[in-house]
Write a protein that holds these residues in place. Structure first.
Motif, mmCIF file in Angstrom:
data_model
loop_
_atom_site.group_PDB
_atom_site.id
_atom_site.type_symbol
_atom_site.label_atom_id
_atom_site.label_comp_id
_atom_site.label_asym_id
_atom_site.label_seq_id
_atom_site.Cartn_x
_atom_site.Cartn_y
_atom_site.Cartn_z
ATOM 1 N N ALA A 1 10.551 0.203 9.225
ATOM 2 C CA ALA A 1 11.755 0.481 8.887
ATOM 3 C C ALA A 1 11.696 0.268 7.173
ATOM 4 O O ALA A 1 12.431 1.003 6.501
ATOM 5 N N ARG A 2 11.157 -0.692 6.762
ATOM 6 C CA ARG A 2 11.239 -1.085 5.241
ATOM 7 C C ARG A 2 10.589 0.104 4.428
ATOM 8 O O ARG A 2 10.657 0.108 3.189
ATOM 9 N N TYR A 3 9.664 0.801 5.262
ATOM 10 C CA TYR A 3 8.971 1.744 4.352
ATOM 11 C C TYR A 3 9.718 3.272 4.549
ATOM 12 O O TYR A 3 9.149 4.343 4.225
ATOM 13 N N ALA A 4 10.648 3.219 5.325
ATOM 14 C CA ALA A 4 11.362 4.652 5.739
ATOM 15 C C ALA A 4 11.454 5.750 4.467
ATOM 16 O O ALA A 4 11.430 6.547 4.473
ATOM 17 N N ARG A 5 11.993 4.934 3.432
ATOM 18 C CA ARG A 5 12.453 5.898 2.214
ATOM 19 C C ARG A 5 10.812 6.093 1.659
ATOM 20 O O ARG A 5 10.742 7.525 1.094
ATOM 21 N N VAL A 6 9.992 5.397 1.680
ATOM 22 C CA VAL A 6 8.476 5.707 1.100
ATOM 23 C C VAL A 6 8.119 6.836 1.945
ATOM 24 O O VAL A 6 7.606 8.028 1.179
ATOM 25 N N VAL A 7 8.046 6.730 3.315
ATOM 26 C CA VAL A 7 7.591 7.859 4.034
ATOM 27 C C VAL A 7 8.245 9.190 3.895
ATOM 28 O O VAL A 7 7.475 10.239 3.814
ATOM 29 N N LYS A 8 9.598 9.114 3.845
ATOM 30 C CA LYS A 8 10.324 10.485 3.421
ATOM 31 C C LYS A 8 9.892 10.970 2.191
ATOM 32 O O LYS A 8 9.664 12.182 2.233
ATOM 33 N N LYS A 9 9.682 10.101 1.181
ATOM 34 C CA LYS A 9 9.389 10.696 -0.166
ATOM 35 C C LYS A 9 7.951 11.464 0.031
ATOM 36 O O LYS A 9 7.775 12.477 -0.673
ATOM 37 N N LEU A 10 6.927 10.591 0.575
ATOM 38 C CA LEU A 10 5.817 11.047 0.799
ATOM 39 C C LEU A 10 5.599 12.573 1.770
ATOM 40 O O LEU A 10 5.050 13.400 1.314
ATOM 41 N N ASN A 11 6.642 12.521 2.728
ATOM 42 C CA ASN A 11 6.689 13.609 3.530
ATOM 43 C C ASN A 11 6.953 14.797 2.715
ATOM 44 O O ASN A 11 6.940 16.278 2.861
ATOM 45 N N ASP A 12 8.258 14.560 2.033
ATOM 46 C CA ASP A 12 8.692 15.448 1.036
ATOM 47 C C ASP A 12 7.810 16.094 0.111
ATOM 48 O O ASP A 12 7.783 17.237 -0.306
ATOM 49 N N MET A 13 7.280 15.329 -0.614
ATOM 50 C CA MET A 13 6.032 15.547 -1.520
ATOM 51 C C MET A 13 5.071 16.524 -0.932
ATOM 52 O O MET A 13 4.651 17.561 -1.462
ATOM 53 N N GLU B 1 0.802 -1.290 0.039
ATOM 54 C CA GLU B 1 0.040 0.005 0.083
ATOM 55 C C GLU B 1 1.176 1.392 0.128
ATOM 56 O O GLU B 1 0.585 2.195 -0.848
ATOM 57 N N PRO B 2 1.848 1.417 0.830
ATOM 58 C CA PRO B 2 2.705 2.759 0.912
ATOM 59 C C PRO B 2 3.297 2.940 -0.452
ATOM 60 O O PRO B 2 3.316 4.043 -0.917
ATOM 61 N N GLN B 3 3.848 2.071 -1.310
ATOM 62 C CA GLN B 3 4.533 2.259 -2.471
ATOM 63 C C GLN B 3 3.521 2.530 -3.529
ATOM 64 O O GLN B 3 3.636 3.578 -4.307
ATOM 65 N N LEU B 4 2.384 1.778 -3.598
ATOM 66 C CA LEU B 4 1.419 2.192 -4.484
ATOM 67 C C LEU B 4 0.626 3.445 -4.222
ATOM 68 O O LEU B 4 0.162 4.222 -5.242
ATOM 69 N N ILE C 1 -1.607 11.343 -0.314
ATOM 70 C CA ILE C 1 -0.697 11.369 0.644
ATOM 71 C C ILE C 1 -0.849 11.121 2.055
ATOM 72 O O ILE C 1 -0.430 10.271 2.835
ATOM 73 N N ASP C 2 -1.949 11.801 2.488
ATOM 74 C CA ASP C 2 -2.532 11.689 3.968
ATOM 75 C C ASP C 2 -2.988 10.285 4.076
ATOM 76 O O ASP C 2 -2.779 9.685 5.445
ATOM 77 N N GLN C 3 -3.725 9.894 3.357
ATOM 78 C CA GLN C 3 -4.382 8.657 3.299
ATOM 79 C C GLN C 3 -3.161 7.426 3.508
ATOM 80 O O GLN C 3 -3.295 6.413 4.226
ATOM 81 N N THR C 4 -2.111 7.603 2.570
ATOM 82 C CA THR C 4 -1.059 6.564 2.679
ATOM 83 C C THR C 4 -0.291 6.562 3.742
ATOM 84 O O THR C 4 0.242 5.473 4.398
ATOM 85 N N LEU C 5 -0.255 7.852 4.465
ATOM 86 C CA LEU C 5 0.650 7.821 5.573
ATOM 87 C C LEU C 5 -0.101 7.559 7.004
ATOM 88 O O LEU C 5 0.422 7.220 7.872
ATOM 89 N N GLN C 6 -1.333 7.015 6.735
ATOM 90 C CA GLN C 6 -2.350 6.308 7.768
ATOM 91 C C GLN C 6 -2.424 4.840 7.511
ATOM 92 O O GLN C 6 -2.890 4.263 8.397
#
Length: 183
Positions: free
Chosen positions: A160-172, A124-127, A148-153
């Motif tokens: 930890a495996r989603y750390a980069r995805v979360v960073k990209k989402l927050n940056d976006m 779900e996070p990557q998608l 983005i908000d839905q994905t962060l929820q």
């Protein structure tokens, strides 16, 4: 006499450098030509091969070569075959969506990303990130912010495996907030 020999020697060095440069350029042209011929032969070989959806790895390898060669129609045809065979998995929808996004077909990419989201299989996070990026490409910033908000929820996103995805989402999200402030 010595002065004339010095000039001749210097001219010879300049001439040798010119010859070396010409050889280097001609070598590059020849290498490029050989590379283009090899690429054309590889594409011809891939197209002649009987690719089968029962061997998706082989098809994905062919797709990667065909993408490099800008064989867009063939790549799309292969992705469609994979999706038809494996329609209840996100994998081929996602790959096709990323390809469509790269080819500047954002509307098609969004449709494919949404199809992929129906079968997330823990991704779900990557998608969600992909969908958000496509919405930004389409200049649908409000929808992108909501995605983005839905994905962060999503449950488990703190892993930890989603750390980069979360960073990209927050940056976006921060970039979108800044762009909203500039209106």
């Amino acid at each position: 006499m010595e002065r004339r020999l010095g000039r001749v020697d210097r001219d010879a060095r300049v001439s040798q450098a010119g010859v070396r440069e010409l050889a280097r350029v001609n070598g590059a042209v020849i290498e490029t030509s050989i590379e283009q011929n090899a690429k054309a032969e590889a594409i011809k070989s891939i197209k002649a091969k009987k690719l089968n959806v029962s061997r998706p790895g082989e098809m994905l390898t062919a797709i990667s070569y065909l993408k490099e060669a800008d064989e867009v129609e063939t790549v799309e045809k292969l992705y469609k075959q994979l999706i038809k065979k494996y329609e209840s998995t996100y994998v081929y929808y996602e790959k096709y969506a990323r390809f469509a996004q790269k080819m500047k077909s954002a509307e098609k990419a969004l449709i494919l990303a949404e199809q992929a989201s129906k079968y997330p299989q823990g991704n779900e996070p990557q998608l969600g990130l992909l969908r958000s990026q496509i919405l930004v490409d389409l200049n649908r910033k409000d929808e992108a912010m909501k995605a983005i908000d839905q994905t962060l929820q999503v449950g488990g996103i703190e892993h930890a495996r989603y750390a980069r995805v979360v960073k990209k989402l927050n940056d976006m999200k921060n970039e979108l907030k800044e762009s909203f402030g500039k209106k």
